[in-house]
Scaffold this motif. Structure first.
Motif, short mmCIF file in Angstrom:
data_model
loop_
_atom_site.label_atom_id
_atom_site.label_comp_id
_atom_site.label_asym_id
_atom_site.label_seq_id
_atom_site.Cartn_x
_atom_site.Cartn_y
_atom_site.Cartn_z
N MET A 156 3.46 14.36 22.98
CA MET A 156 3.59 13.28 22.04
C MET A 156 4.24 14.08 20.77
SD MET A 156 -0.21 11.30 22.24
CE MET A 156 -1.07 12.42 21.36
N THR A 157 5.49 14.56 20.94
CA THR A 157 6.07 15.34 19.96
C THR A 157 6.73 14.08 18.99
OG1 THR A 157 7.79 15.60 21.51
CG2 THR A 157 6.30 17.61 21.14
N PRO A 158 7.37 13.08 19.56
CA PRO A 158 7.90 12.04 18.42
C PRO A 158 6.71 11.64 17.44
CG PRO A 158 8.55 11.42 20.51
CD PRO A 158 7.48 12.77 20.96
N SER A 159 5.25 11.55 18.06
CA SER A 159 4.52 11.14 17.08
C SER A 159 3.99 12.02 16.03
CB SER A 159 3.17 10.50 17.69
OG SER A 159 3.54 9.38 18.77
N ASN A 160 4.08 13.37 16.57
CA ASN A 160 3.90 14.37 15.74
C ASN A 160 4.77 14.75 14.71
OD1 ASN A 160 1.60 14.92 17.48
ND2 ASN A 160 2.71 16.56 18.89
N PHE A 161 6.11 14.19 14.87
CA PHE A 161 6.86 14.64 13.96
C PHE A 161 6.83 13.21 12.76
CE2 PHE A 161 9.31 17.30 16.78
CZ PHE A 161 9.46 18.50 16.03
N THR A 162 6.64 12.13 13.30
CA THR A 162 6.42 10.90 12.56
C THR A 162 5.11 11.43 11.54
OG1 THR A 162 7.12 9.69 14.09
CG2 THR A 162 5.89 8.49 12.22
N ALA A 163 4.13 11.95 12.13
CA ALA A 163 2.82 12.42 11.19
C ALA A 163 3.23 13.30 10.31
CB ALA A 163 1.64 12.80 12.23
N HIS A 164 4.01 14.26 10.38
CA HIS A 164 4.43 15.27 9.62
C HIS A 164 5.04 14.72 8.52
CE1 HIS A 164 7.53 18.22 8.07
NE2 HIS A 164 6.51 19.11 8.04
N SER A 165 6.23 13.60 8.72
CA SER A 165 6.92 13.06 7.52
C SER A 165 5.98 12.11 6.64
CB SER A 165 7.99 12.07 8.38
OG SER A 165 8.96 12.61 9.14
N LEU A 166 5.07 11.50 7.32
CA LEU A 166 4.37 10.61 6.47
C LEU A 166 3.11 11.28 5.89
CD1 LEU A 166 3.42 7.89 9.31
CD2 LEU A 166 4.68 7.55 7.30
N GLU A 167 2.73 12.73 6.31
CA GLU A 167 1.77 13.55 5.43
C GLU A 167 0.36 12.68 5.63
OE1 GLU A 167 3.83 14.56 2.00
OE2 GLU A 167 4.21 16.46 2.96
N ILE A 168 -0.01 11.93 6.42
CA ILE A 168 -1.27 11.12 6.75
C ILE A 168 -2.24 12.09 7.58
CG2 ILE A 168 -2.38 8.86 7.05
CD1 ILE A 168 0.11 7.77 6.64
N PRO A 169 -3.37 12.24 7.18
CA PRO A 169 -4.38 12.87 8.28
C PRO A 169 -4.27 12.34 9.50
CG PRO A 169 -5.54 12.87 6.16
CD PRO A 169 -4.12 12.19 6.13
N LYS B 18 0.93 -1.28 0.06
CA LYS B 18 0.12 -0.12 0.08
C LYS B 18 0.95 1.36 -0.09
CE LYS B 18 -4.11 -2.17 0.23
NZ LYS B 18 -5.01 -1.94 -1.01
N ASP B 19 0.48 2.14 -0.77
CA ASP B 19 1.12 3.41 -0.92
C ASP B 19 0.76 4.31 0.19
OD1 ASP B 19 2.75 2.97 -3.14
OD2 ASP B 19 1.00 3.75 -4.46
N VAL B 20 1.56 5.23 0.86
CA VAL B 20 1.47 5.81 1.88
C VAL B 20 0.23 7.06 1.60
CG1 VAL B 20 2.96 7.70 1.60
CG2 VAL B 20 2.07 7.35 3.94
N GLN B 21 0.02 7.30 0.46
CA GLN B 21 -1.01 8.34 0.00
C GLN B 21 -2.37 7.72 0.04
OE1 GLN B 21 1.73 7.72 -1.93
NE2 GLN B 21 2.90 9.19 -2.00
N LYS B 22 -2.53 6.25 0.01
CA LYS B 22 -3.78 5.62 0.09
C LYS B 22 -4.36 5.59 1.39
CE LYS B 22 -4.01 4.83 -4.42
NZ LYS B 22 -5.00 5.11 -5.21
N ILE B 23 -3.55 6.03 2.75
CA ILE B 23 -4.02 5.69 3.97
C ILE B 23 -4.86 7.09 4.45
CG2 ILE B 23 -3.13 5.35 6.45
CD1 ILE B 23 -2.68 3.26 4.21
N ASP B 24 -5.94 6.78 4.92
CA ASP B 24 -6.95 7.63 5.19
C ASP B 24 -6.48 8.32 6.76
OD1 ASP B 24 -9.02 7.36 2.97
OD2 ASP B 24 -9.17 5.41 4.06
N PHE B 25 -6.32 7.38 7.59
CA PHE B 25 -6.04 8.21 8.88
C PHE B 25 -4.81 7.25 9.50
CE2 PHE B 25 -10.22 8.81 8.56
CZ PHE B 25 -10.61 10.39 8.73
N PHE B 26 -3.91 8.28 10.15
CA PHE B 26 -2.98 7.76 11.11
C PHE B 26 -3.15 7.95 12.52
CE2 PHE B 26 1.76 8.65 12.67
CZ PHE B 26 2.29 7.43 12.92
N LEU B 27 -3.11 6.94 13.46
CA LEU B 27 -3.73 7.21 14.88
C LEU B 27 -2.59 6.47 15.48
CD1 LEU B 27 -7.10 5.39 14.15
CD2 LEU B 27 -6.80 7.77 14.11
N THR B 28 -2.06 7.34 16.37
CA THR B 28 -0.77 6.64 17.09
C THR B 28 -0.70 7.86 18.51
OG1 THR B 28 1.61 5.95 17.14
CG2 THR B 28 0.91 8.08 16.24
#
Length: 338
Positions: free
Chosen positions: A88-101, A71-81
C-alpha cells in the motif's frame, strides 16, 4: 454484543463530508463524472510515476473532504485508508504528506467500507473526534501488478473488469443532525469458492457479498425492503448477476433497490468488459452518488456492501484460489443520536 460480525453504533457517527477524485478516462466515460469533485487531465496527475499519481488522488480527495467541512488537517485524529499496490505504498506516501496518525487497511476493493467501519468504531468508543476514511486505485499501477503491463496490449475476456483511477474520502465524526449517519455494520467472513482466474473476480466475490448481506439482515433484524438501495462494490455485470441469483435462492428476491457500483460505473459500456473494479470504484460511487442522495433525502437508508478479492500476484501465480471478503455498512439520512 457482537454476534456473527454485526456491529451497532448507538452514537450514530455522522459522515460530515466527502471528497472524490478521478482520472481522465473516468471523467470522459463514467456516468458519475459530474458528481466527482476533481478530475485530472493526466493519469499520473502530472507526476513522474503512476504510483505518485495514485497517492495524489487520495491526498486531494482527503483535502477536498476537509475543505467542505472547514476542518484543518491538524484537527484529524486518524487517517484510515488502503489501496491495491504492494504494501500500500501510495497510501503510505499520502499519509506522510498529510501527517495524520495513520492506520493502513487492506480489504482489497472492500477497503472503502472496512475503513468506514473502523472509523465509526473509533468514534463510538470515544477515542477520536475526527477520522478520515477511504480508499483509492490507479488503473496503470494496478493493472501491471495484478495482470499484465499495459505495453503488452493483452486482450481481456468478457468477465474481466477495468480498474478505475479514482479515490474517495469521508470525514467521520460525532453525530450531527442533518448529516448522513452510520447506524450499524457487518464485518464479513472470508469466502473461498476455489476460483483461480484473476480475470473473473466478480464471480469469485459474489458469494461473499451474499453471505454478508444474509448476516447483516439476520443479525440486525432487517429485510431488503428496509433499504432504498442495497449497493455492492464492484461485482461487475457477471458477479452482480450471480449475486442476484444467490439472493433469489436464499429467499431474498432482488428488487430495483439492488445496485452494483462496478456494473454502473462506466454505464455498462462493453468496452470495459464486465464493468469497473478497484478499491477506488466503490469509494467513488458510494461517496459521490449514494452520499449525495442521502444528503438530499432521496435515500433514507442505504446499505453499502463493498467486496474484495484477497489475492496477490504471488498467490495466483502459484495456482492458489481467490479468497474473498465483503463488508457492509448501513447509513441513514440525517439520523439523530438518542
Amino acid at each position: 454484543m457482537v454476534k456473527n460480525g454485526t456491529l451497532t453504533f448507538s452514537t450514530k457517527p455522522s459522515i460530515h463530508s466527502a471528497g472524490v477524485t478521478a482520472g481522465p478516462l473516468e471523467n470522459k466515460k463514467s456516468i458519475f463524472a459530474k458528481q466527482f469533485d476533481k478530475v485530472y487531465e493526466d493519469e499520473r496527475c502530472d507526476l513522474p510515476t503512476n504510483e505518485d499519481g495514485h497517492s495524489q488522488l487520495m491526498y486531494d480527495a482527503v483535502m477536498i473532504a476537509l475543505s467542505k467541512a472547514k476542518k484543518d488537517v491538524q484537527k484529524i485524529d486518524f487517517f484510515l485508508t488502503g489501496d491495491l499496490v504492494n504494501q500500500m505504498t501510495p497510501s503510505n506516501f499520502t499519509a506522510h504528506s498529510l501527517e495524520i496518525p495513520y492506520i493502513g487497511l487492506f480489504s482489497a476493493c472492500a477497503t472503502s467500507v472496512s475503513s468506514m467501519i473502523t472509523g465509526a468504531l473509533f468514534t463510538e468508543a470515544q477515542q477520536a473526534n475526527w477520522i478520515v476514511a477511504g480508499s483509492s486505485s490507479q488503473h496503470n499501477a494496478i493493472e501491471r501488478q495484478f495482470r499484465y503491463p499495459l505495453e503488452y496490449g493483452s486482450q481481456k475476456g468478457a468477465t474481466a473488469q477495468w480498474t478505475v483511477t479514482a479515490a474517495g474520502a469521508v470525514l467521520i465524526g460525532k453525530n450531527k443532525p442533518g448529516f448522513p449517519s452510520i447506524t450499524c455494520a457487518t464485518v464479513g467472513k472470508v469466502v473461498d469458492m476455489g476460483m483461480t482466474d484473476p480475470l473473473n473476480m466478480g464471480s469469485a466475490m459474489a458469494p461473499a457479498a451474499m453471505a454478508t448481506l444474509s448476516s447483516h439482515l439476520t443479525g440486525h433484524g432487517k429485510t431488503i425492503d428496509d433499504y432504498d438501495t442495497i449497493i455492492t462494490g464492484d461485482l461487475g455485470s457477471n458477479g452482480f448477476k450471480i449475486f442476484k441469483a444467490l439472493a433469489n435462492e436464499a429467499g431474498l428476491p432482488h428488487t430495483k433497490n439492488f445496485r452494483d457500483a462496478g456494473e454502473e460505473f462506466y454505464g455498462k459500456d462493453p468496452s470495459f468488459m464486465a464493468g469497473a473494479s478497484g478499491s477506488g470504484c466503490s469509494a467513488a460511487v458510494f461517496f459521490s452518488d449514494v452520499y449525495g442522495k442521502l444528503c438530499a433525502g432521496e435515500y433514507q437508508r442505504a446499505l453499502l456492501i463493498a467486496t474484495g478479492a484477497l489475492l496477490s500476484p504471488l498467490s495466483y501465480q502459484q495456482g492458489d484460489s481467490i479468497p474473498c471478503i465483503a463488508h457492509a455498512i448501513e447509513i441513514t439520512a440525517g439520523e439523530v443520536a438518542e
